[in-house]
Structure formats: structure tokens, C-alpha cells
Design an enzyme around this catalytic site. Structure first.
Site, PDB file in Angstrom:
ATOM      1  CE  LYS A 123      -4.417   0.999   0.197  1.00 50.94           C
ATOM      2  NZ  LYS A 123      -5.560   0.182  -0.282  1.00 50.94           N
TER       3      LYS A 123
ATOM      4  CG  ASP B 182      -7.344   3.268  -0.886  1.00 51.18           C
ATOM      5  OD1 ASP B 182      -7.789   2.108  -0.834  1.00 51.18           O
ATOM      6  OD2 ASP B 182      -7.462   4.055   0.080  1.00 51.18           O
TER       7      ASP B 182
HETATM    8  P1  NDP Z   1     -12.975   7.758  -2.919  1.00 46.72           P
HETATM    9  O1  NDP Z   1     -11.919   8.758  -2.691  1.00 46.72           O
HETATM   10  O2  NDP Z   1     -13.486   7.531  -4.285  1.00 46.72           O
HETATM   11  O3  NDP Z   1     -14.231   8.032  -1.987  1.00 46.72           O
HETATM   12  C1  NDP Z   1     -14.117   8.110  -0.594  1.00 46.72           C
HETATM   13  C2  NDP Z   1     -15.448   8.518  -0.008  1.00 46.72           C
HETATM   14  O4  NDP Z   1     -15.378   8.421   1.417  1.00 46.72           O
HETATM   15  C3  NDP Z   1     -15.833   9.958  -0.330  1.00 46.72           C
HETATM   16  O5  NDP Z   1     -17.228  10.067  -0.377  1.00 46.72           O
HETATM   17  C4  NDP Z   1     -15.242  10.712   0.846  1.00 46.72           C
HETATM   18  O6  NDP Z   1     -15.898  11.952   1.088  1.00 46.72           O
HETATM   19  C5  NDP Z   1     -15.480   9.743   1.982  1.00 46.72           C
HETATM   20  N1  NDP Z   1     -14.431   9.888   2.992  1.00 46.72           N
HETATM   21  C6  NDP Z   1     -13.088   9.770   2.811  1.00 46.72           C
HETATM   22  N2  NDP Z   1     -12.426   9.992   3.935  1.00 46.72           N
HETATM   23  C7  NDP Z   1     -13.353  10.261   4.868  1.00 46.72           C
HETATM   24  C8  NDP Z   1     -13.293  10.568   6.234  1.00 46.72           C
HETATM   25  N3  NDP Z   1     -12.131  10.641   6.897  1.00 46.72           N
HETATM   26  N4  NDP Z   1     -14.471  10.758   6.880  1.00 46.72           N
HETATM   27  C9  NDP Z   1     -15.655  10.685   6.225  1.00 46.72           C
HETATM   28  N5  NDP Z   1     -15.767  10.389   4.923  1.00 46.72           N
HETATM   29  C10 NDP Z   1     -14.638  10.179   4.256  1.00 46.72           C
HETATM   30  O7  NDP Z   1     -12.373   6.389  -2.309  1.00 46.72           O
HETATM   31  P2  NDP Z   1     -12.855   4.890  -2.581  1.00 46.72           P
HETATM   32  O8  NDP Z   1     -14.320   4.839  -2.806  1.00 46.72           O
HETATM   33  O9  NDP Z   1     -11.950   4.311  -3.592  1.00 46.72           O
HETATM   34  O10 NDP Z   1     -12.474   4.212  -1.190  1.00 46.72           O
HETATM   35  C11 NDP Z   1     -13.404   4.095  -0.104  1.00 46.72           C
HETATM   36  C12 NDP Z   1     -12.956   2.984   0.826  1.00 46.72           C
HETATM   37  O11 NDP Z   1     -12.906   1.748   0.099  1.00 46.72           O
HETATM   38  C13 NDP Z   1     -11.568   3.158   1.435  1.00 46.72           C
HETATM   39  O12 NDP Z   1     -11.566   2.572   2.731  1.00 46.72           O
HETATM   40  C14 NDP Z   1     -10.681   2.314   0.521  1.00 46.72           C
HETATM   41  O13 NDP Z   1      -9.517   1.881   1.174  1.00 46.72           O
HETATM   42  C15 NDP Z   1     -11.623   1.141   0.244  1.00 46.72           C
HETATM   43  N6  NDP Z   1     -11.348   0.356  -0.956  1.00 46.72           N
HETATM   44  C16 NDP Z   1     -11.237   0.933  -2.192  1.00 46.72           C
HETATM   45  C17 NDP Z   1     -11.009   0.143  -3.299  1.00 46.72           C
HETATM   46  C18 NDP Z   1     -10.957   0.710  -4.682  1.00 46.72           C
HETATM   47  O14 NDP Z   1     -10.803  -0.064  -5.626  1.00 46.72           O
HETATM   48  N7  NDP Z   1     -11.098   2.003  -4.874  1.00 46.72           N
HETATM   49  C19 NDP Z   1     -10.803  -1.306  -3.173  1.00 46.72           C
HETATM   50  C20 NDP Z   1     -11.008  -1.814  -1.855  1.00 46.72           C
HETATM   51  C21 NDP Z   1     -11.252  -0.996  -0.790  1.00 46.72           C
HETATM   52  P3  NDP Z   1     -15.492  13.262   0.258  1.00 46.72           P
HETATM   53  O15 NDP Z   1     -16.062  13.062  -1.126  1.00 46.72           O
HETATM   54  O16 NDP Z   1     -16.126  14.390   0.998  1.00 46.72           O
HETATM   55  O17 NDP Z   1     -14.003  13.311   0.254  1.00 46.72           O
HETATM   56  O1  2IT Z   2      -7.851  -1.563  -0.831  1.00 47.79           O
HETATM   57  C1  2IT Z   2      -7.779  -2.054  -1.974  1.00 47.79           C
HETATM   58  O2  2IT Z   2      -7.892  -3.274  -2.151  1.00 47.79           O
HETATM   59  C2  2IT Z   2      -7.572  -1.147  -3.102  1.00 47.79           C
HETATM   60  N1  2IT Z   2      -7.539   0.055  -2.908  1.00 47.79           N
HETATM   61  C3  2IT Z   2      -7.397  -1.705  -4.483  1.00 47.79           C
HETATM   62  C4  2IT Z   2      -6.004  -2.219  -4.687  1.00 47.79           C
HETATM   63  C5  2IT Z   2      -5.647  -2.645  -6.089  1.00 47.79           C
HETATM   64  O3  2IT Z   2      -4.461  -2.937  -6.271  1.00 47.79           O
HETATM   65  O4  2IT Z   2      -6.502  -2.697  -6.985  1.00 47.79           O
END
Ligand code: NDP
Ligand code: 2IT
Length: 444
Positions: free
Chosen positions: A126, A166
């Protein structure tokens, strides 16, 4: 003292103040207790848990860039290369002001077991930066990404370490990062995933994490005599994971009634209009509050509190520790029957334990959100074969992977006498493969 307790104490002692990392290690070790105690002497002799909880390498670097006022800005950049027993390091990059070593170590540690569960040959890693992409111009984002990659490229590569997105890192950032890698190395290779569809990206990668959450949720409900159709769903966040979890839940007949962002949450009793959310979040990069301008009958509330909305299913898809014991009690009290973690470690340990003790079906993040990295692995396969699969082909592979992950978690939970405990099941199933590979590769 048992080996598990000894290692947890050691991790706390040697990683002072890194509370998120401690939490992730505790959650995993606690649920592996049965497995580890059955082989305690063997594992102790080869310092297995000491090695598993110590990253193979952490790279930390300075990221200088120039903002639109001509002012030089400095951020911290990191890559945690946690474990490469079963494949090259794989895991996302997070750009958020809260990013520090503790958060990236927790995420990298979780990623080891998640990646193992997917069945693909990918190790755990990461990275990221405390850079805040909010309110930055495209040029500022590009300047930052180019500077970040100018350090990172030395440690990445298709067979070495393959980052992805992420929080705060989506298609735009991946494009800039890939472009700079190519410029520095003259290599056109699958060294990062989540790329644009015209330059090596895979269909379904954008949708994959959210879709995967709902596929495994559906499987968990089905195997427990319940169904998704007609259920009211509350989803936190409105980023990549939340948007596509909403899309798949709606496609499969559920009604998503609430979404949030870091500022507040919306409640739409008629069901969320996702096209409006995509316009706000994916196109305009606005706040979720803007939804009520388009849908005046919906309600916006500033701040936390989304878990007070009565629902059958809760999908935390925003960030770590966003759902605590009080939230869990409120959800259960309001009739919630199932929770699947779209985010990484969104539920505190007390909330997780409460759900399990009160018979709320619970799917932990390392299983529930593994569809994202699994589809990244499919992107890597397509890149190395120099071909592309269709949307339907990738989506079907993703669906099968999620059903398979459910089966692995269910099976391991049964084998260790805790049927239905998918936290224990997912951790054991992920752990077994990594440990066998580590032992076979000797003391490294
Ligand atoms: P994005 O940046 O696309 O979206 C994040 C969302 O969560 C936004 O709506 C954001 O609000 C909100 N957010 C972020 N930080 C905070 C905080 N501290 N408090 C409250 N709300 C918060 O990220 P992702 O959708 O990609 O990721 C979301 C989660 O999923 C994370 O935990 C990530 O690690 C996990 N994840 C992501 C993957 C991926 O492929 N993208 C894969 C597996 C897990 P705002 O818009 O106001 O910033
Ligand atoms: O938390 C996760 O699994 C991710 N943000 C996606 C990682 C990846 O390599 O696609």
C-alpha cells in the site's frame, strides 16, 4: 504468554503510536488464535508472526511540487511493501491529509490476506501521500503525480510492485502516474492498475469493488436463507466504492436510501438517483449536499449520523473506523440484518464483535471489498497477454471470484468450529496460503 499475545505486545511496543496498525494486527491475530495455537512451536521457531507483521520494506520520500501560485509545496510520499510471498506487491495508493505510516501499514497488512483470498498471485502493499487532492486544479494534480512517481518508479514494475487507486486516487491520477512512469523508464507495461480503457485498463475495474461488495453480500444472504430484493440499504461514502455498490444493489432489486461524504449525508426515501450522484461526484467533484438541489424531496444532514437511518442492510464504503459500537447498536435496533464492509476496516472491533454476537450477518472488508484488487489482477493478466476481455467476461469472472471468496471464508469458519463467522473464516483462508508460501521459501 501465548505466541499471539506476545506478538501483539511486540507490535505495539515496536510501532509506537501506530493505532490503526495495532488495530488491524489485533483483529487478524485474534481470529487466527485457533490456527496459530495448533502450531505454536513450529511457528515460533521460524519467527513466522514476527516476519508477517514486519513489512519487507517501507519507502518514504519527499514530494516537491509547484502550486498554481508558483509556491513550492512539499508532501510526504510512501510505499509499504509488506509481503511478497505469493506475488509482486499489490495494493492501492491513497492521497488524503490523514495518510501516515500507521494507516498505510494497516492497509498493507490487510492487503496481504485480501489478495491471498482472491486466488490470484499478488502480494500485499500500500502507498500514498498526505497530499490533499481537494480543490486542486488538474495541473496541480498532474504536477504532484509526476513528482510522486519520479521517486516511486524506482521501486515499482509489473513484476515488482503494482500500485492502483484508493481514497483520492482515481482514473485521473492513475493516468498521470502511468504517463510519468512511461516517460522515466521507456517501458509500456502493466505497472499500475485502474488505467484508462484506451491505454491498458480493464473493463469493470472502475465498478469492480462496489459490484464485488454486492455480489458477496447477495451470496451471504442467499446462503443464510435471505434475499437482497426489496431490502432497504444504507451506504456510506459517495466515492468509487459507494457509487458502484449502489449501482449493483439497485440492479439486483434493492433500494438504496442514503449516501454520505466527509461533510454529511443524504436520505432519499424514494431511492437514490445515482445519475445525479455521479454528476456531482465523478464529473463536478462536488459535495453530496448538492443532491438536494436536484431532488428537493430528499433530506441533507451535515456531519455524521448516517447509521441512524433505519435499514435492512448497511454497507460502510467510506473510510476506517466510521462505524462504532453505538452505530452498530442503532443499526441492529432498527432492524439491520446484514453488514458488508466496502471500505477497509470501517467498523471498529467493538462494532464487529457486536454484530457477530447479535446475529447480524457480517462480511469483513478483506473479503467484501476484494473484488477491486481481484479485477486489478485481471487487468494485469490482460496486460501481460496483450489482449482485452469484454465487459461481460470480466464481470462474470469477478462474480465467480466473489462467490469463491465467500465459499473459502465459509469453509474455513466451519473447519475451525465457528460456522457463520466470516471474520475468522476470511482471515484463516487468507493466512493459510501466505504461510505455506513463506515456509516453502525459507527464512527470508
Ligand atoms: P474515494 O476517494 O473515491 O471516496 C471516498 C469517499 O469516502 C468519499 O465520499 C469521501 O468523502 C469519503 N471519505 C473519505 N475519507 C473520509 C473521512 N475521513 N471521513 C468521512 N468520509 C470520508 O475512495 P474509494 O471509494 O476508492 O475508497 C473508499 C474505501 O474503500 C476506502 O476505505 C478504501 O480503502 C476502500 N477500498 C477501495 C477500493 C478501490 O478499488 N477504490 C478497493 C477496496 C477498498 P469526500 O467526497 O467528501 O471526500
Ligand atoms: O484496498 C484495496 O484493495 C484497493 N484500494 C485496491 C487495490 C488494487 O491494487 O486494486
Amino acid at each position: 504468554m501465548s505466541y499471539v499475545d506476545e506478538i501483539y505486545e511486540r507490535v505495539v511496543r515496536e510501532n509506537r503510536g501506530e493505532v490503526e496498525f495495532h488495530q488491524a494486527v489485533k483483529e487478524v491475530l485474534e481470529s487466527l488464535r485457533l490456527v496459530i495455537e495448533s502450531k505454536e512451536d513450529e511457528y515460533r521457531k521460524i519467527a513466522l508472526l514476527e516476519r508477517l507483521t514486519e513489512p519487507e520494506r517501507i519507502i518514504s520520500f519527499r514530494v516537491p511540487w509547484i502550486d498554481d501560485n508558483g509556491q513550492v509545496q512539499i508532501n510526504k510520499g510512501y510505499r509499504v511493501q509488506f509481503n511478497s510471498a505469493i506475488g509482486p506487491y499489490k495494493g492501492g495508493l491513497r492521497f488524503h491529509p490523514s495518510v501516515n505510516e500507521s494507516i498505510l501499514k494497516f492497509l498493507g497488512f490487510e492487503q496481504i490476506f485480501k489478495n491471498s483470498l482472491t486466488g490470484h498471485p499478488i502480494g500485499g502493499g500500500k502507498g500514498g501521500s498526505n497530499f490533499d487532492p481537494k480543490c486542486k486544479s488538474d495541473r496541480e494534480i498532474m504536477a504532484f503525480c509526476q513528482s510522486f512517481m519520479t521517486e516511486l518508479y524506482k521501486y515499482t514494475g509489473a513484476a515488482q510492485d503494482v500500485p492502483a487507486g484508493d481514497i483520492g486516487v482515481g482514473a485521473r491520477e492513475i493516468g498521470f502516474l502511468f504517463g510519468q512512469y512511461k516517460r522515466l523508464t521507456s517501458q509500456y507495461e502493466g505497472m499500475i492498475t485502474g488505467k484508462g480503457l484506451k491505454f491498458g485498463g480493464s473493463l469493470v475495474r472502475t465498478e469492480s469493488t462496489g459490484y464485488g461488495v454486492v455480489y458477496i453480500l447477495e451470496e451471504m444472504l442467499k446462503k443464510n436463507g435471505k434475499e437482497l430484493v426489496g431490502k432497504k440499504v444504507v451506504i456510506s461514502g459517495s466515492g468509487n466504492v459507494a457509487i458502484y455498490a449502489t449501482e449493483k444493489a439497485q440492479q439486483l432489486g434493492a433500494k438504496v436510501i442514503a449516501l454520505s461524504d466527509s461533510q454529511g449525508y443524504i436520505y432519499d426515501q424514494n431511492g437514490i438517483n445515482l445519475e445525479i450522484v455521479k454528476q456531482i461526484k465523478e464529473v463536478r467533484r462536488g459535495t453530496i449536499e448538492e443532491y438536494i438541489e436536484a431532488v428537493p424531496s430528499a433530506k441533507y444532514t451535515a456531519g455524521k449520523g448516517i447509521w441512524s437511518i433505519p435499514c435492512h442492510i448497511a454497507l460502510p464504503c467510506a473510510t476506517q473506523n466510521e462505524l462504532d459500537l453505538e452505530d452498530a447498536k442503532m443499526l441492529r435496533g432498527n432492524g439491520c440484518i446484514a453488514v458488508a464492509e466496502g471500505a477497509n476496516m470501517p467498523c471498529t472491533m467493538k462494532a464487529t464483535n457486536y454484530f457477530q454476537e447479535s446475529d447480524v450477518l457480517f462480511m469483513p472488508g478483506k473479503a467484501a471489498n476484494a473484488g477491486g484488487v481481484a479485477t486489478s489482477a485481471l487487468e494485469m493478466s490482460q496486460n501481460s497477454m496483450h489482449l482485452y476481455w469484454t465487459f461481460a467476461e470480466v464481470e462474470e469472472k469477478l462474480r465467480r471470484i466473489m462467490v469463491n471468496i465467500f465459499a473459502k471464508a465459509e469453509d474455513a469458519a466451519k473447519r475451525y468450529g465457528v460456522p457463520g463467522n466470516y471474520v475468522v473464516g476470511a482471515n484463516i483462508a487468507g493466512f493459510e496460503k501466505v504461510v505455506d508460501a513463506m515456509i516453502a521459501q525459507g527464512i527470508v
